[in-house]
Motif scaffolding. Sequence first.
Motif, PDB file in Angstrom:
ATOM      1  N   PRO A 109      11.909  75.421 -66.747  1.00 40.82           N
ATOM      2  CA  PRO A 109      11.366  76.266 -67.821  1.00 40.82           C
ATOM      3  C   PRO A 109      10.521  77.431 -67.302  1.00 40.82           C
ATOM      4  CG  PRO A 109      11.049  73.934 -68.323  1.00 40.82           C
ATOM      5  CD  PRO A 109      11.484  74.015 -66.903  1.00 40.82           C
ATOM      6  N   VAL A 110       9.831  77.223 -66.182  1.00 37.92           N
ATOM      7  CA  VAL A 110       9.015  78.294 -65.612  1.00 37.92           C
ATOM      8  C   VAL A 110       9.919  79.411 -65.090  1.00 37.92           C
ATOM      9  CG1 VAL A 110       7.196  78.879 -63.975  1.00 37.92           C
ATOM     10  CG2 VAL A 110       7.285  76.587 -64.957  1.00 37.92           C
ATOM     11  N   ARG A 134       5.188  79.512 -61.148  1.00 39.82           N
ATOM     12  CA  ARG A 134       4.206  79.759 -62.206  1.00 39.82           C
ATOM     13  C   ARG A 134       3.203  80.829 -61.777  1.00 39.82           C
ATOM     14  NH1 ARG A 134       2.731  74.883 -63.216  1.00 39.82           N
ATOM     15  NH2 ARG A 134       4.048  74.520 -65.023  1.00 39.82           N
ATOM     16  N   GLY A 173      -1.057  75.127 -66.813  1.00 38.59           N
ATOM     17  CA  GLY A 173      -0.329  75.055 -65.556  1.00 38.59           C
ATOM     18  C   GLY A 173      -1.154  74.569 -64.394  1.00 38.59           C
ATOM     19  N   GLU A 178       4.145  77.985 -70.944  1.00 38.27           N
ATOM     20  CA  GLU A 178       4.279  77.592 -69.530  1.00 38.27           C
ATOM     21  C   GLU A 178       2.988  77.801 -68.743  1.00 38.27           C
ATOM     22  OE1 GLU A 178       6.714  75.905 -68.301  1.00 38.27           O
ATOM     23  OE2 GLU A 178       7.701  76.011 -70.249  1.00 38.27           O
ATOM     24  N   GLN A 232       7.661  74.690 -58.722  1.00 34.66           N
ATOM     25  CA  GLN A 232       7.092  74.958 -60.037  1.00 34.66           C
ATOM     26  C   GLN A 232       5.778  75.720 -59.939  1.00 34.66           C
ATOM     27  OE1 GLN A 232       5.332  71.639 -62.158  1.00 34.66           O
ATOM     28  NE2 GLN A 232       6.321  72.291 -64.051  1.00 34.66           N
TER      29      GLN A 232
END
Length: 261
Positions: free
Chosen positions: A6-7, A133, A167, A163, A129
């Motif tokens: 998703p990031v 991010r 985080g 997102e 991730q």
Amino acid sequence: MSSPDPVIAAMRAEHDRLAVLVRTFDDAALAGPSGAAEWDISQVLSHLGSGAEIGRAILLAALGEGTRPEREEVEGIWQTWNDMTRRRRADGFLQAGEALVALYESLDAPTRESLRIEMGFLPAPVEVQVAARLRLSELALHAWDVRAGLDPHPTLPPATAAELLHGEPDMIGWIGRPAEGVRAVIKVTTTEPASVFALRLLDRISVDFDVPDEPDGTLTLPAEAWLRLVAGRLGPSHIPADVVATGVADLGLLRKVFPGY
């Protein structure tokens, strides 16, 4: 460990959204003011472009292709972009930004799960991730800077806010500055996405989910506005109408706690 997918998807959406806008800019627009007080729009794009070039080299090094750029090489990349014309900065951002997103998208599922990336400024290598991010945050906030030079009420997209909201909470301690004489806990309630958490204004600024029954103040706002607040981008002219602050949660105080970067 949650998925980086998703990031990476949010990074793609942010890049494409900004790229569409950048392609409409003439030279006068590139010389216009941005939301970053000391930069015109082309300089914001220069920052994003050089960051993409450096980020791609770092990711390639983690994949075993080349070496991670050291400080002297990074400074050389920055200088190269600083020396570019405004038009070249815009074109360079489109190319370098696309190349970085495409490289993240090319990682297969096992690599996305197992790869660790040495960023150079963090104490240990990080997961895909986390690295993605960090780039998403940089891209989204500076894209906001670009739009702020053109739109009086720019916001971060809900998918991006989702997102970035929770985080890397430890980053709050890096960017926050304790306020002299203030020790307080603020209950923060966000929308899009909905969340409730505590902001602790102590010797070290932090957030957690241990919300007291009687906080020293409350702050209710869209998640994207919270993200802009901690990044120093919630000035008086950029406050959504649905921001509500009570008690010690004074926006003037919080702007001092989060002066921006």
